[in-house]
Design an enzyme around this catalytic site. Structure first.
Site, short mmCIF file in Angstrom:
data_model
loop_
_atom_site.label_atom_id
_atom_site.label_comp_id
_atom_site.label_asym_id
_atom_site.label_seq_id
_atom_site.Cartn_x
_atom_site.Cartn_y
_atom_site.Cartn_z
N ALA A 68 1.93 -4.26 2.16
CA ALA A 68 2.17 -5.61 2.67
C ALA A 68 2.57 -6.50 1.50
O ALA A 68 2.27 -6.18 0.34
CB ALA A 68 0.88 -6.13 3.31
N GLY B 263 0.17 -0.79 3.44
CA GLY B 263 1.02 -0.92 4.62
C GLY B 263 2.21 0.03 4.58
O GLY B 263 2.72 0.42 5.63
N GLU C 142 0.97 3.11 5.91
CA GLU C 142 0.71 2.89 7.34
C GLU C 142 2.01 3.00 8.15
O GLU C 142 2.03 3.54 9.25
CB GLU C 142 0.04 1.53 7.56
CG GLU C 142 -1.37 1.52 6.98
CD GLU C 142 -2.04 0.17 7.11
OE1 GLU C 142 -1.59 -0.76 6.43
OE2 GLU C 142 -3.00 0.06 7.90
N GLU D 280 -5.95 -0.85 -0.35
CA GLU D 280 -6.34 -2.19 0.10
C GLU D 280 -7.71 -2.60 -0.41
O GLU D 280 -7.97 -3.77 -0.68
CB GLU D 280 -6.33 -2.25 1.63
CG GLU D 280 -4.94 -2.30 2.26
CD GLU D 280 -4.32 -0.94 2.51
OE1 GLU D 280 -4.81 0.06 1.95
OE2 GLU D 280 -3.34 -0.88 3.27
C1 3H9 Z 1 -1.63 -4.01 2.45
O1 3H9 Z 1 -0.70 -3.26 2.46
C2 3H9 Z 1 -2.34 -4.48 3.66
C3 3H9 Z 1 -2.00 -3.72 4.93
O2 3H9 Z 1 -2.86 -2.60 5.04
C4 3H9 Z 1 -2.25 -4.50 6.16
C5 3H9 Z 1 -1.34 -5.61 6.46
C6 3H9 Z 1 -1.58 -6.20 7.83
N1 3H9 Z 1 3.39 -7.42 -2.68
O3 3H9 Z 1 2.80 -3.51 -10.68
P1 3H9 Z 1 4.21 -3.77 -11.11
C7 3H9 Z 1 5.10 -7.02 -7.48
S1 3H9 Z 1 -2.20 -4.66 0.99
C8 3H9 Z 1 4.06 -8.31 -3.42
O4 3H9 Z 1 4.41 -4.56 -12.34
P2 3H9 Z 1 4.64 -0.95 -11.42
C9 3H9 Z 1 4.26 -7.25 -8.73
O5 3H9 Z 1 3.52 -8.43 -8.62
C10 3H9 Z 1 -1.09 -4.02 -0.25
N2 3H9 Z 1 4.42 -8.08 -4.69
O6 3H9 Z 1 5.10 -2.45 -11.18
C11 3H9 Z 1 5.34 -7.33 -9.77
O7 3H9 Z 1 5.93 -8.62 -9.70
P3 3H9 Z 1 6.45 -9.36 -11.01
C12 3H9 Z 1 -1.40 -2.64 -0.63
C13 3H9 Z 1 4.12 -6.88 -5.21
O8 3H9 Z 1 5.86 -0.16 -11.34
C14 3H9 Z 1 6.37 -6.31 -9.30
O9 3H9 Z 1 6.11 -6.13 -7.91
N3 3H9 Z 1 -0.57 -2.24 -1.71
C15 3H9 Z 1 3.43 -5.91 -4.48
O10 3H9 Z 1 3.75 -0.87 -12.62
C16 3H9 Z 1 6.27 -4.97 -9.99
O11 3H9 Z 1 4.92 -4.51 -9.89
C17 3H9 Z 1 -0.98 -2.34 -3.00
O12 3H9 Z 1 -2.06 -2.74 -3.29
C18 3H9 Z 1 3.06 -6.21 -3.16
N4 3H9 Z 1 2.42 -5.32 -2.37
O13 3H9 Z 1 3.69 -0.59 -10.18
C19 3H9 Z 1 0.01 -1.89 -4.05
N5 3H9 Z 1 3.24 -4.81 -5.27
O14 3H9 Z 1 7.49 -8.46 -11.56
C20 3H9 Z 1 0.12 -2.93 -5.14
C21 3H9 Z 1 3.83 -5.10 -6.44
O15 3H9 Z 1 6.93 -10.65 -10.52
N6 3H9 Z 1 1.13 -2.61 -6.10
N7 3H9 Z 1 4.35 -6.35 -6.41
O16 3H9 Z 1 5.24 -9.45 -11.92
C22 3H9 Z 1 0.96 -1.66 -7.07
O17 3H9 Z 1 -0.01 -0.96 -7.12
C23 3H9 Z 1 2.05 -1.54 -8.09
O18 3H9 Z 1 2.76 -2.76 -8.12
C24 3H9 Z 1 3.04 -0.40 -7.86
C25 3H9 Z 1 4.21 -0.53 -8.88
C26 3H9 Z 1 2.33 0.93 -8.07
C27 3H9 Z 1 3.62 -0.46 -6.48
#
Ligand code: 3H9
Length: 705
Positions: free
Chosen positions: A63, A102, A105, A125
């Site tokens: 998400a 998500g 999901e 999450e």
């Molecule tokens: C969810 O899904 C809830 C659902 O179950 C239900 C809904 C109803 N959203 O980490 P990085 C940005 S909860 C927005 O530096 P990497 C991050 O801030 C979500 N932005 O890169 C950064 O921005 P900036 C569950 C996001 O390659 C840029 O992307 N998912 C999101 O080291 C690059 O990120 C998670 O918890 C996001 N979801 O790692 C996953 N994710 O460049 C969270 C990232 O402006 N994300 N950004 O600073 C991660 O674990 C890592 O970002 C990922 C990439 C592994 C994906």
């Protein structure tokens, strides 16, 4: 306007490609795009199957975290997932890169899943204070059973494609990384086999044995209950119970209600603040315009606990390391400390003897500073004494090659003075590691006045390679972390003298969510360390400041903590858990009497208010003086170096949640009896008067840019 989901039909297959850089987060536009595309595929009689992929480096990272806390926008993700699953034509998710939260999901709502071998799947999450809220808590157990689903959801860990295949989360691993091509080939294979629509919500095999599922749920519940004060883990377990007990649609309703509770919890706000803050600290001003210097070889001066830990951190990052000590005996001890870390990893089966030997082949040792002549970066971790530092830096100046970064690991000494003592202050920086240096994530990057911006950029690049969380700090006594620590530690000592016991204070701190209280910590680290510092600083202490002598009295008895069997607590032979000591309390009472203090009792809330107000007030001063760039830098420092509970976001985030007016009112009330210690920060007053919070400063351009 940019299209968030591309749609085209190719040879009877509808291709849905999500295109929302950088990580294809499920923003409102992506959700709408997905829904429209699925509806279009459903309505198009020429379409026989649907393929969902992500453009760029990810399938979907989840998400859009930035939308949480804002008014919800239709369509909701659960509705999108249900629409995908309801499609009457086979839907395939082809996963490359991260498929998280998500994102997974969405994939579980598809009827089949193929992934590249480097894909990363997970339901993280819980790390944001949430639970999978788009059917994940209901679909995952139906697909892979309660135990595996709970493991994924409670740990939040990312798994690779082979593990996902083993557990039944995906159906096939692609042979190449061309996800479009691989996805399409898999769709064609399914169509040629006449593979039916296979809805996860209708699967029963993974949960067939009810008793096994219930046992897994019970075990997870017992485990989740032990997590210090975390809200969402138990809700996740409740959702899986619903998956076992209820029809799918009802389970979804339970999930929705519990997701909403998590969304509204302050823990969600704290954890998401921490998520963004940890990424924001990486973007120090110098990293935007200066090019880092190349670092391949590193010199570490000092093979004590700190130096050896730093050497391990550098070795783990693949660097060549030269360890310098003053004589052969000290050198042997330093090397032994490094080897001990790797031997420990072998004992835990995390490393093979060959792996250790390969790593140690990159370590050389010497008693001669000339061995540093090829090092791109030299860091000293010698005794915390200015004269010693000057002497070591003179050697670094003499033998370091031109352009080498010269770093100090000092935890509070004046880095400007150290830099000015040599011929190349532009190359000098503070790299304050925390003990054990190869484990603790925080790295304070202490930026002296004359340092060249590319040295600062180099430090941040090094932190990235070391997998540390770097925070840019200015020069002052204790920088960000230790300066704030000194203040809240003093507040604890005041509380002790005013009537609380060490045990009450430690319990209060743990109840807030810290892993350990200040007196337990002192016993663990050794009371003699703080004693030596206090003695050194005695001459420069403000004579008007309240000074509590209790810790000194304990040290005078030789009670230094765990290593001497007693400190603030008593330790039975070989035990690391102390019991309250009546003799310590007798000393405390004698000191109270000497100071003319009539002891009073505190509630746990009283204690927390003072302890945290001291931390927040000093944090505000650190920001106001430009030592920390923004409040979020203080938050990250305290979370990653001092055990501040991550789910509370950090002290400045916590202050915003309590309300700054309340914090200031508390400080002013405490100042009635001790105006010197409780002098409110000017920044705090300004913010309260303007009706603003600390977070408003996080959004501003940094003053040092
Ligand atoms: C969810 O899904 C809830 C659902 O179950 C239900 C809904 C109803 N959203 O980490 P990085 C940005 S909860 C927005 O530096 P990497 C991050 O801030 C979500 N932005 O890169 C950064 O921005 P900036 C569950 C996001 O390659 C840029 O992307 N998912 C999101 O080291 C690059 O990120 C998670 O918890 C996001 N979801 O790692 C996953 N994710 O460049 C969270 C990232 O402006 N994300 N950004 O600073 C991660 O674990 C890592 O970002 C990922 C990439 C592994 C994906």
């Amino acid at each position: 306007m940019r299209t968030a989901v591309h749609y085209q039909v190719q040879d009877h297959v509808a291709l849905l490609a999500i295109d929302n850089p950088p990580v294809n987060a499920l923003s409102a536009a992506v959700r709408q795009g997905l829904l429209d595309a699925v509806n279009a595929a459903q309505a198009d009689d020429t379409v026989h199957a649907v393929l969902i992929t992500g453009v760029g480096k990810a399938f979907i990272a989840g998400a859009d975290i930035r939308e949480f806390g804002l008014p919800p926008q239709a369509p909701s993700l659960p509705d999108v997932c249900n629409a995908i699953e309801a499609c009457s034509k086979p839907v395939v998710a082809a996963i490359h890169g991260p498929a998280l939260g998500g994102g997974l999901e969405v994939a579980m709502s598809a009827h089949y899943r193929v992934a590249t071998s480097s894909a990363k799947l997970g339901l993280p999450e819980v790390q944001l204070g949430l639970l999978p809220g788009a059917g994940g808590t209901q679909r995952a157990p139906r697909l892979i059973g309660a135990q595996a689903a709970l493991d994924l959801m409670l740990s939040g860990r990312h798994i690779g494609a082979p593990e996902a295949l083993r557990m039944g989360l995906i159906d096939h691993i692609a042979t190449s990384d061309d996800i479009q091509l691989e996805g399409l080939a898999y769709v064609r294979h399914l169509l040629s086999e006449g593979a039916p629509v296979r809805r996860t919500s209708e699967q029963t095999h993974a949960m067939a044995d009810r008793a096994v599922q219930q046992a897994a749920i019970n075990a997870a519940r017992a485990d989740a209950a032990k997590r210090r004060g975390l809200f969402s883990p138990l809700k996740i377990v409740d959702c899986v119970q619903a998956a076992l007990d209820l029809p799918f649609a009802e389970g979804l309703r339970t999930e929705r209600a519990l997701f909403q509770q998590c969304l509204e919890s302050p823990q969600r706000a704290g954890l998401i603040h921490a998520f963004f803050a940890e990424r924001e600290v990486l973007k120090a001003p110098e990293t935007r315009y200066a090019k880092p210097r190349t670092i391949q070889q590193v010199g570490v001066i000092g093979g004590g606990t700190m130096g050896a830990g730093i050497a391990v951190a550098m070795l783990d990052a693949g660097l060549l390391v030269t360890l310098i000590e003053r004589d052969e005996a000290a050198l042997a001890q330093g090397r032994a400390r490094v080897e001990k870390v790797y031997d420990g990893q072998i004992a835990k089966s995390r490393l093979t003897p060959q792996g250790r030997d390969d790593i140690l082949a990159r370590l050389s040792t010497s008693t001669d500073y000339a061995a540093l002549s090829q090092a791109d970066l030299v860091i000293e971790a010698v005794f915390e004494d200015m004269a010693v530092k000057y002497a070591v830096f003179a050697q670094m100046d003499r033998y370091g090659k031109p352009g080498a970064v010269l770093a100090t690991n000092t935890s509070y000494l004046d880095v400007n003075a150290i830099a000015s003592s040599i011929s190349r202050p532009q190359d000098v920086i503070g790299l304050h590691f925390f003990s054990p240096a190869h484990i603790m994530k925080l790295l304070e990057i202490v930026v002296p006045a004359k340092v060249s911006p590319d040295v600062v950029a180099t430090a941040f690049e090094l932190a990235r390679r070391l997998k540390k969380v770097p925070v840019r700090a200015g020069v002052c006594d204790g920088f960000i972390g230790n300066r704030i620590l000194a203040t809240y530690r003093t507040a604890a000592d005041h509380l002790l003298e005013d009537g609380a016991s060490p045990d009450e204070i430690d319990q209060m701190v743990r109840a807030f969510g810290f892993p350990i209280g200040p007196y337990e910590m002192s016993d663990l680290a050794g009371g003699d360390i703080g004693w030596a510092t206090r003695k050194r600083r005695a001459a420069t202490r403000d004579p008007r400041a309240r000074y509590v002598h209790i810790a000194d009295r304990l040290c005078e008895q030789g009670w230094f903590g765990q290593k001497s069997g007693r400190g603030w607590y008593r330790y039975a032979e070989g035990s690391r858990t102390g019991t309250p000591d009546p003799e310590v309390m007798a000393i405390v009472e004698a000191e109270r009497a000497k100071a003319g203090v009539a002891p009073r009792s505190f509630t746990i809330e009283d204690l927390q208010r003072r302890y945290l107000a001291a931390m927040i007030n000093e944090g505000a001063k650190v920001i106001e003086e430009g030592i920390a760039l923004r409040p979020l830098d203080v938050d990250v420092t305290l979370v990653h170096g001092y055990g501040f509970p991550r789910h509370r976001g950090g002290p400045m985030k916590y202050a915003d949640q309590v309300g700054l007016a309340q914090i200031l009112a508390d400080i002013r009330a405490f100042a009635q009896t001790d105006p010197l210690f409780w002098k409110p920060s000017a920044l705090l007053i300004t913010l309260v008067e303007a009706g603003r919070d600390f977070d408003s400063l996080n959004k501003m351009e940094t003053p040092h840019a």
